[in-house]
Scaffold this motif. Structure first.
Motif, PDB file in Angstrom:
ATOM      1  N   PHE A 249      17.782 -19.912  -9.352  1.00  0.00           N
ATOM      2  CA  PHE A 249      19.111 -19.812  -8.749  1.00  0.00           C
ATOM      3  C   PHE A 249      19.122 -20.189  -7.273  1.00  0.00           C
ATOM      4  CE2 PHE A 249      19.301 -16.798 -12.351  1.00  0.00           C
ATOM      5  CZ  PHE A 249      20.326 -17.406 -13.049  1.00  0.00           C
ATOM      6  N   ASN A 250      17.966 -20.666  -6.799  1.00  0.00           N
ATOM      7  CA  ASN A 250      17.907 -21.114  -5.413  1.00  0.00           C
ATOM      8  C   ASN A 250      18.203 -20.000  -4.405  1.00  0.00           C
ATOM      9  OD1 ASN A 250      17.198 -23.197  -3.857  1.00  0.00           O
ATOM     10  ND2 ASN A 250      18.915 -24.520  -4.402  1.00  0.00           N
ATOM     11  N   HIS A 251      17.668 -18.815  -4.687  1.00  0.00           N
ATOM     12  CA  HIS A 251      17.807 -17.682  -3.766  1.00  0.00           C
ATOM     13  C   HIS A 251      16.509 -17.514  -2.986  1.00  0.00           C
ATOM     14  CE1 HIS A 251      20.847 -15.675  -6.698  1.00  0.00           C
ATOM     15  NE2 HIS A 251      21.464 -16.422  -5.820  1.00  0.00           N
ATOM     16  N   GLY A 252      16.623 -16.946  -1.787  1.00  0.00           N
ATOM     17  CA  GLY A 252      15.413 -16.574  -1.067  1.00  0.00           C
ATOM     18  C   GLY A 252      14.867 -15.254  -1.624  1.00  0.00           C
ATOM     19  N   LEU A 253      13.543 -15.154  -1.676  1.00  0.00           N
ATOM     20  CA  LEU A 253      12.914 -13.903  -2.115  1.00  0.00           C
ATOM     21  C   LEU A 253      11.920 -13.462  -1.048  1.00  0.00           C
ATOM     22  CD1 LEU A 253      12.462 -11.876  -4.527  1.00  0.00           C
ATOM     23  CD2 LEU A 253      10.543 -13.329  -5.176  1.00  0.00           C
ATOM     24  N   GLY A 254      12.066 -12.224  -0.586  1.00  0.00           N
ATOM     25  CA  GLY A 254      11.167 -11.726   0.448  1.00  0.00           C
ATOM     26  C   GLY A 254      10.161 -10.751  -0.135  1.00  0.00           C
ATOM     27  N   LEU A 255       8.939 -10.820   0.391  1.00  0.00           N
ATOM     28  CA  LEU A 255       7.949  -9.805   0.034  1.00  0.00           C
ATOM     29  C   LEU A 255       7.511  -9.111   1.317  1.00  0.00           C
ATOM     30  CD1 LEU A 255       6.089  -8.409  -2.024  1.00  0.00           C
ATOM     31  CD2 LEU A 255       4.405 -10.200  -1.577  1.00  0.00           C
ATOM     32  N   GLY A 256       7.665  -7.808   1.345  1.00  0.00           N
ATOM     33  CA  GLY A 256       7.240  -7.030   2.508  1.00  0.00           C
ATOM     34  C   GLY A 256       6.086  -6.119   2.131  1.00  0.00           C
ATOM     35  N   PHE A 257       5.093  -6.066   2.985  1.00  0.00           N
ATOM     36  CA  PHE A 257       4.006  -5.100   2.812  1.00  0.00           C
ATOM     37  C   PHE A 257       4.096  -4.080   3.928  1.00  0.00           C
ATOM     38  CE2 PHE A 257       0.845  -7.969   0.366  1.00  0.00           C
ATOM     39  CZ  PHE A 257       1.288  -7.451  -0.830  1.00  0.00           C
ATOM     40  N   ILE A 258       3.883  -2.833   3.577  1.00  0.00           N
ATOM     41  CA  ILE A 258       3.879  -1.770   4.581  1.00  0.00           C
ATOM     42  C   ILE A 258       2.616  -0.949   4.389  1.00  0.00           C
ATOM     43  CG2 ILE A 258       4.986   0.410   5.236  1.00  0.00           C
ATOM     44  CD1 ILE A 258       7.628  -0.924   4.838  1.00  0.00           C
ATOM     45  N   ASP A 259       1.854  -0.785   5.445  1.00  0.00           N
ATOM     46  CA  ASP A 259       0.590  -0.056   5.345  1.00  0.00           C
ATOM     47  C   ASP A 259       0.547   1.014   6.433  1.00  0.00           C
ATOM     48  OD1 ASP A 259      -2.587  -0.711   4.286  1.00  0.00           O
ATOM     49  OD2 ASP A 259      -2.345   0.418   6.159  1.00  0.00           O
ATOM     50  N   ILE A 260       0.190   2.224   6.021  1.00  0.00           N
ATOM     51  CA  ILE A 260       0.147   3.333   6.981  1.00  0.00           C
ATOM     52  C   ILE A 260      -0.990   3.105   7.978  1.00  0.00           C
ATOM     53  CG2 ILE A 260      -0.006   5.829   7.252  1.00  0.00           C
ATOM     54  CD1 ILE A 260       0.868   6.117   4.351  1.00  0.00           C
ATOM     55  N   ASP A 261      -0.688   3.341   9.253  1.00  0.00           N
ATOM     56  CA  ASP A 261      -1.698   3.143  10.295  1.00  0.00           C
ATOM     57  C   ASP A 261      -2.661   4.318  10.348  1.00  0.00           C
ATOM     58  OD1 ASP A 261      -0.504   0.747  11.042  1.00  0.00           O
ATOM     59  OD2 ASP A 261       0.852   1.736  12.470  1.00  0.00           O
ATOM     60  N   ARG A 262      -3.948   4.002  10.462  1.00  0.00           N
ATOM     61  CA  ARG A 262      -5.010   5.012  10.634  1.00  0.00           C
ATOM     62  C   ARG A 262      -4.854   6.182   9.664  1.00  0.00           C
ATOM     63  NH1 ARG A 262      -7.739   1.832  13.889  1.00  0.00           N
ATOM     64  NH2 ARG A 262      -6.880   1.397  15.923  1.00  0.00           N
ATOM     65  N   PHE A 263      -4.577   5.835   8.422  1.00  0.00           N
ATOM     66  CA  PHE A 263      -4.338   6.890   7.439  1.00  0.00           C
ATOM     67  C   PHE A 263      -5.612   7.664   7.115  1.00  0.00           C
ATOM     68  CE2 PHE A 263      -3.804   8.290   2.956  1.00  0.00           C
ATOM     69  CZ  PHE A 263      -2.745   9.151   3.163  1.00  0.00           C
ATOM     70  N   LYS A 264      -6.716   6.972   7.143  1.00  0.00           N
ATOM     71  CA  LYS A 264      -7.987   7.621   6.815  1.00  0.00           C
ATOM     72  C   LYS A 264      -8.229   8.815   7.735  1.00  0.00           C
ATOM     73  CE  LYS A 264     -12.786   6.477   5.813  1.00  0.00           C
ATOM     74  NZ  LYS A 264     -13.241   7.669   6.578  1.00  0.00           N
ATOM     75  N   ALA A 265      -7.811   8.679   8.995  1.00  0.00           N
ATOM     76  CA  ALA A 265      -7.988   9.767   9.960  1.00  0.00           C
ATOM     77  C   ALA A 265      -7.169  11.009   9.571  1.00  0.00           C
ATOM     78  CB  ALA A 265      -7.594   9.287  11.360  1.00  0.00           C
ATOM     79  N   ILE A 266      -6.005  10.783   8.949  1.00  0.00           N
ATOM     80  CA  ILE A 266      -5.180  11.919   8.498  1.00  0.00           C
ATOM     81  C   ILE A 266      -5.931  12.686   7.412  1.00  0.00           C
ATOM     82  CG2 ILE A 266      -3.013  12.591   7.361  1.00  0.00           C
ATOM     83  CD1 ILE A 266      -1.685  10.184   8.688  1.00  0.00           C
ATOM     84  N   ASN A 267      -6.450  11.953   6.440  1.00  0.00           N
ATOM     85  CA  ASN A 267      -7.267  12.576   5.390  1.00  0.00           C
ATOM     86  C   ASN A 267      -8.460  13.320   5.995  1.00  0.00           C
ATOM     87  OD1 ASN A 267      -6.044  12.016   2.930  1.00  0.00           O
ATOM     88  ND2 ASN A 267      -6.980  10.005   2.755  1.00  0.00           N
ATOM     89  N   ASP A 268      -9.151  12.640   6.896  1.00  0.00           N
ATOM     90  CA  ASP A 268     -10.379  13.209   7.460  1.00  0.00           C
ATOM     91  C   ASP A 268     -10.094  14.456   8.283  1.00  0.00           C
ATOM     92  OD1 ASP A 268     -11.664  11.161   6.242  1.00  0.00           O
ATOM     93  OD2 ASP A 268     -12.044   9.980   8.064  1.00  0.00           O
ATOM     94  N   THR A 269      -8.965  14.472   8.984  1.00  0.00           N
ATOM     95  CA  THR A 269      -8.657  15.592   9.874  1.00  0.00           C
ATOM     96  C   THR A 269      -7.974  16.761   9.148  1.00  0.00           C
ATOM     97  OG1 THR A 269      -8.256  13.907  11.558  1.00  0.00           O
ATOM     98  CG2 THR A 269      -7.636  16.178  12.119  1.00  0.00           C
ATOM     99  N   TYR A 270      -7.015  16.442   8.291  1.00  0.00           N
ATOM    100  CA  TYR A 270      -6.196  17.513   7.693  1.00  0.00           C
ATOM    101  C   TYR A 270      -6.450  17.717   6.207  1.00  0.00           C
ATOM    102  CZ  TYR A 270      -3.875  16.660  12.094  1.00  0.00           C
ATOM    103  OH  TYR A 270      -3.622  16.474  13.423  1.00  0.00           O
ATOM    104  N   GLY A 271      -7.294  16.873   5.639  1.00  0.00           N
ATOM    105  CA  GLY A 271      -7.613  17.027   4.219  1.00  0.00           C
ATOM    106  C   GLY A 271      -6.789  16.115   3.328  1.00  0.00           C
ATOM    107  N   HIS A 272      -7.337  15.854   2.172  1.00  0.00           N
ATOM    108  CA  HIS A 272      -6.717  14.961   1.197  1.00  0.00           C
ATOM    109  C   HIS A 272      -5.328  15.412   0.741  1.00  0.00           C
ATOM    110  CE1 HIS A 272      -6.915  12.034  -2.161  1.00  0.00           C
ATOM    111  NE2 HIS A 272      -7.757  11.412  -1.353  1.00  0.00           N
ATOM    112  N   PRO A 273      -5.123  16.726   0.476  1.00  0.00           N
ATOM    113  CA  PRO A 273      -3.775  17.164   0.058  1.00  0.00           C
ATOM    114  C   PRO A 273      -2.720  16.862   1.119  1.00  0.00           C
ATOM    115  CG  PRO A 273      -5.371  18.863  -0.459  1.00  0.00           C
ATOM    116  CD  PRO A 273      -6.106  17.832   0.367  1.00  0.00           C
ATOM    117  N   ALA A 274      -3.064  17.038   2.394  1.00  0.00           N
ATOM    118  CA  ALA A 274      -2.113  16.706   3.461  1.00  0.00           C
ATOM    119  C   ALA A 274      -1.840  15.201   3.455  1.00  0.00           C
ATOM    120  CB  ALA A 274      -2.664  17.141   4.817  1.00  0.00           C
TER     121      ALA A 274
END
Ligand code: GH3
Ligand code: MG
Ligand code: MG
Length: 312
Positions: free
Chosen positions: A170-195
């Motif tokens: 149909f000649n439409h534009g299609l966008g793909l966006g990626f979103i990645d949490i910054d320094r997420f590993k540090a959240i796990n490491d500091t506050y635990g996996h459940p957090a």
């Protein structure tokens, strides 16, 4: 609402070109011993399928003969359009061929008109509703990520392929966006996996909140989300992802009862047809833009076609 004590009255749709069949079925439904249903009636194929697709019926009783078209066609057309309503097929034919065809097309049960008793139709509806719920639960397990409720990677791949074909056709534009949490590993490491899990769920919720209902949001990987943005141009697609990114910087996330975290995310955007032809190329381009956003300090969004290596 008191579940278990009060039975809700559910709406059943009968699609049948014969008024007498409606009267008869209505009498049956009124004589049911336990289950409460309200029967509504469509006499034509066109009206029937429109009402069925509205999704407001708990189940559908569908006649084989419907003027110049038939119930088998209706089942196939309804399913192709995403109908999830359980369908019980009604046929006057004692020829099993039609009944088998109906089951193959997607009906959950069938009843032979001359043999129907109130008990039989009540049992059949109860069975179809139960099976319908089970199928819906299975569908959910197969297509959704358990932690966030977003589309899973498999469903993302399927939808991206569909949307790419549609966009090119149909000649439409299609966008793909990626979103990645910054320094997420540090959240796990500091506050635990459940957090970390709490943060992931909240990020998912906020991303969904920011996009149109026609757009699709998937959990692409661990702490990475993918947005399929349909019928759009690069400026609008980039703006959606930037808006999401800004929203995070503003509002802390409660990772535990006492821990408010300033979570930020980075984003990458790529467009079809400008940046890619295949799904794999589009994913690679959006990923490259995301990687650039990380390299340039995080908490920002980059657009593939504006990367210096791409401009040359
Ligand atoms: P960057 O800013 O470069 O993206 O750094 P990062 O720490 O976010 O990225 P990295 O890829 O190093 O770490 C991702 C982490 O996400 C590692 C992994 O343990 C965690 N993760 C993946 N899936 C889950 C999940 O379901 N729950 C939780 N709590 N953590 C997860
Ligand atoms: Mg990350
Ligand atoms: Mg990552």
């Amino acid at each position: 609402m008191v579940f278990g004590l009060v039975h809700m009255t559910r709406k059943i749709l009968l699609i049948d070109d014969d008024r007498l069949q409606f009267r008869l079925t209505q009498a049956h439904v009124k004589s049911f011993q336990t289950d409460l249903y309200e029967l509504e009636w469509s006499a034509t194929y066109e009206e029937g399928i429109a009402r069925l697709l509205s999704g407001e019926y708990a189940a559908c009783l569908l006649d084989y003969q419907l003027g110049d078209r038939d119930g088998l066609q209706l089942i196939r057309e309804a399913l192709a359009q995403g109908c999830r309503t359980p369908i019980v097929f009604l046929t006057a034919e004692t020829a099993d061929r039609v009944n088998i065809e109906a089951m193959n097309a997607g009906a959950l049960d069938y009843l032979v008109k001359g043999e129907i008793t109130p008990r039989m139709i009540e049992r059949s509806l109860r069975y179809a509703l139960k099976l319908g719920d089970t199928l819906e639960a299975l569908r959910r397990l197969a297509t959704r990520d358990q932690l966030t409720g977003l589309l899973n990677r498999r469903e993302f791949d399927r939808l991206l392929s569909d949307e790419r074909d549609r966009a090119l056709r149909f000649n439409h534009g299609l966008g793909l966006g990626f979103i990645d949490i910054d320094r997420f590993k540090a959240i796990n490491d500091t506050y635990g996996h459940p957090a970390g899990d709490v943060v992931l769920r909240e990020v998912a919720r906020r991303v969904v909140e920011q996009v149109r209902t026609v757009d699709r949001v998937a959990r692409f990987g661990g702490e990475e989300f993918a947005l399929i943005l349909v019928q759009t141009d690069q400026a609008s697609a980039a703006e959606v992802v930037r808006r999401i990114c800004r929203a995070f910087a503003r509002d802390p996330i409660m990772a535990t009862d006492t821990t408010a975290l300033n979570v930020t995310v980075s984003g990458g955007v790529a467009m079809l047809p400008q940046d890619a032809t295949t799904e794999a190329e589009l994913i690679a381009a959006a990923d490259k833009a995301l990687y650039a956003a990380k390299e340039r300090g995080r908490n920002r969004v980059e657009v593939f076609s504006e990367l210096p290596t791409v401009r040359g």
